[in-house]
Design a protein around this motif. Sequence first.
Motif, PDB file in Angstrom:
ATOM      1  N   THR A 207       0.846  -1.199   0.000  1.00  0.00           N
ATOM      2  CA  THR A 207       0.000   0.000   0.000  1.00  0.00           C
ATOM      3  C   THR A 207       0.883   1.251   0.000  1.00  0.00           C
ATOM      4  O   THR A 207       0.646   2.204  -0.752  1.00  0.00           O
ATOM      5  N   LYS A 208       1.905   1.204   0.839  1.00  0.00           N
ATOM      6  CA  LYS A 208       2.818   2.345   0.966  1.00  0.00           C
ATOM      7  C   LYS A 208       3.469   2.639  -0.396  1.00  0.00           C
ATOM      8  O   LYS A 208       3.487   3.788  -0.849  1.00  0.00           O
ATOM      9  N   ILE A 209       3.965   1.597  -1.041  1.00  0.00           N
ATOM     10  CA  ILE A 209       4.636   1.779  -2.337  1.00  0.00           C
ATOM     11  C   ILE A 209       3.647   2.344  -3.363  1.00  0.00           C
ATOM     12  O   ILE A 209       3.958   3.280  -4.103  1.00  0.00           O
ATOM     13  N   PHE A 210       2.430   1.789  -3.368  1.00  0.00           N
ATOM     14  CA  PHE A 210       1.399   2.224  -4.321  1.00  0.00           C
ATOM     15  C   PHE A 210       1.050   3.701  -4.095  1.00  0.00           C
ATOM     16  O   PHE A 210       1.011   4.501  -5.029  1.00  0.00           O
ATOM     17  N   LEU A 211       0.801   4.057  -2.817  1.00  0.00           N
ATOM     18  CA  LEU A 211       0.422   5.445  -2.517  1.00  0.00           C
ATOM     19  C   LEU A 211       1.568   6.414  -2.822  1.00  0.00           C
ATOM     20  O   LEU A 211       1.350   7.490  -3.382  1.00  0.00           O
ATOM     21  N   ASP A 212       2.791   6.024  -2.454  1.00  0.00           N
ATOM     22  CA  ASP A 212       3.955   6.878  -2.745  1.00  0.00           C
ATOM     23  C   ASP A 212       4.008   7.206  -4.235  1.00  0.00           C
ATOM     24  O   ASP A 212       4.340   8.329  -4.627  1.00  0.00           O
TER      25      ASP A 212
ATOM     26  N   TRP B  26       6.024  18.852   4.070  1.00  0.00           N
ATOM     27  CA  TRP B  26       4.914  17.886   4.091  1.00  0.00           C
ATOM     28  C   TRP B  26       5.395  16.446   4.210  1.00  0.00           C
ATOM     29  O   TRP B  26       4.617  15.569   4.582  1.00  0.00           O
ATOM     30  N   LYS B  27       6.652  16.193   3.897  1.00  0.00           N
ATOM     31  CA  LYS B  27       7.140  14.800   3.900  1.00  0.00           C
ATOM     32  C   LYS B  27       6.948  14.120   5.254  1.00  0.00           C
ATOM     33  O   LYS B  27       6.421  13.002   5.309  1.00  0.00           O
ATOM     34  N   PRO B  28       7.346  14.750   6.406  1.00  0.00           N
ATOM     35  CA  PRO B  28       7.153  14.072   7.704  1.00  0.00           C
ATOM     36  C   PRO B  28       5.676  13.843   8.031  1.00  0.00           C
ATOM     37  O   PRO B  28       5.315  12.834   8.638  1.00  0.00           O
ATOM     38  N   LYS B  29       4.820  14.753   7.597  1.00  0.00           N
ATOM     39  CA  LYS B  29       3.375  14.591   7.863  1.00  0.00           C
ATOM     40  C   LYS B  29       2.846  13.373   7.113  1.00  0.00           C
ATOM     41  O   LYS B  29       2.095  12.560   7.646  1.00  0.00           O
ATOM     42  N   TYR B  30       3.272  13.254   5.875  1.00  0.00           N
ATOM     43  CA  TYR B  30       2.851  12.106   5.054  1.00  0.00           C
ATOM     44  C   TYR B  30       3.397  10.805   5.659  1.00  0.00           C
ATOM     45  O   TYR B  30       2.695   9.805   5.766  1.00  0.00           O
ATOM     46  N   LYS B  31       4.652  10.849   6.084  1.00  0.00           N
ATOM     47  CA  LYS B  31       5.302   9.665   6.661  1.00  0.00           C
ATOM     48  C   LYS B  31       4.533   9.185   7.900  1.00  0.00           C
ATOM     49  O   LYS B  31       4.307   7.992   8.087  1.00  0.00           O
ATOM     50  N   LYS B  32       4.107  10.165   8.726  1.00  0.00           N
ATOM     51  CA  LYS B  32       3.386   9.835   9.960  1.00  0.00           C
ATOM     52  C   LYS B  32       2.054   9.129   9.615  1.00  0.00           C
ATOM     53  O   LYS B  32       1.684   8.137  10.240  1.00  0.00           O
TER      54      LYS B  32
ATOM     55  N   GLU C 233       2.874  10.800  -5.907  1.00  0.00           N
ATOM     56  CA  GLU C 233       4.176  11.329  -6.350  1.00  0.00           C
ATOM     57  C   GLU C 233       4.931  11.942  -5.168  1.00  0.00           C
ATOM     58  O   GLU C 233       5.364  13.098  -5.196  1.00  0.00           O
ATOM     59  N   VAL C 234       5.073  11.115  -4.137  1.00  0.00           N
ATOM     60  CA  VAL C 234       5.633  11.579  -2.868  1.00  0.00           C
ATOM     61  C   VAL C 234       7.065  12.107  -3.019  1.00  0.00           C
ATOM     62  O   VAL C 234       7.474  13.020  -2.291  1.00  0.00           O
TER      63      VAL C 234
END
Length: 284
Positions: free
Chosen positions: A167-172, A184-190, A176-177
């Motif tokens: 799921t993580k790979i698909f969403l990334d 925003w990167k840490p917020k997305y990671k959380k 287009e993470v």
Amino acid sequence: MKKDAFKFFNSKYSVDEYTELYKKIRLDLRYPANVKRLEIFINLLKKHKPKKIIDAGCGAGMPLIEIKKKGFNVYGYDKAKNMVLEAQENLKKNRLPTNLVFYDNFEKPKKIKNNSVDCILGMGAFFYSKNFKRTMLNQKRQLKKNGRLIFSLRNRLFDIATLNNYTKIFLDEIFEVKYLKKEWKPKYKKLTKSFTDRKKYKLKNIDEEGVYSLVHNPLTITSEMLELGLKCEGIYFYHFHPLPPVFENFDQFYFRKISWKMENPTDWRGYLLASGFVVDCKKI
Ligand SMILES: C[S@@+](CC[C@H](N)C(=O)[O-])C[C@H]1O[C@@H](n2cnc3c(N)ncnc32)[C@H](O)[C@@H]1O
């Protein structure tokens, strides 16, 4: 580096497994996803009634034998020599001629003439191709006009429902993470941190065996096939998951029971909850 699929399938383990898979439905032993898949293929054959059928990547030949016993004119081939030998043994046990199965390669086919076949089946086979489009074009060439190409694929959208590292790979990818602004990167990671690696659980799939294979999107497959001159007339889902796969580790038998109950090839939830789908195409 991933293993070549046919090398993996040439092993004694795979050869035996592919004979066993189709014997009796026993939810305590394995989930009968391939049995469900075969049922979808047989229903499509009954609908289209093709004369000459080729089963590409026929493995140990159990589906081919079942199709033959239903009265269809079917031949099959495989690239793994041990699978061909096992299929010939299985044909003998069923009092069928061993020359129904032979050695060939769907990526570089040599044995089947152009415009000579009414239907080609790929049951769990074509997604092992290095060049998928070329494999599709190879099959199309062998088909007569209006001939059918019926094949199964792995469902890429199922990655959304697994709620794990897939799921993580698909969403990334779809968000287009890698281009996300720094703050925003840490917020997305959380938000996505609970989508952890499934490897720590005991149940393995073909990826964890390190075998090369492709996944496809059922929402775009129709247009991809049309570009190749193949008109997709139906998509059918199998191997439903009523919950994310991690639940199978908590109570395997119950998980399999509720999955089996859910199997319905035309249920729209298959786009997200089924790990495989069958595509029914016509050469135009
Ligand atoms: C998952 S098994 C499925 C076997 C069978 N169709 C079934 O449903 O039981 C995939 C089969 O495809 C074969 N295969 C992989 N690449 C191939 C290729 N390029 N040409 C022919 N067969 C191939 C493998 O050797 C293996 O037997």
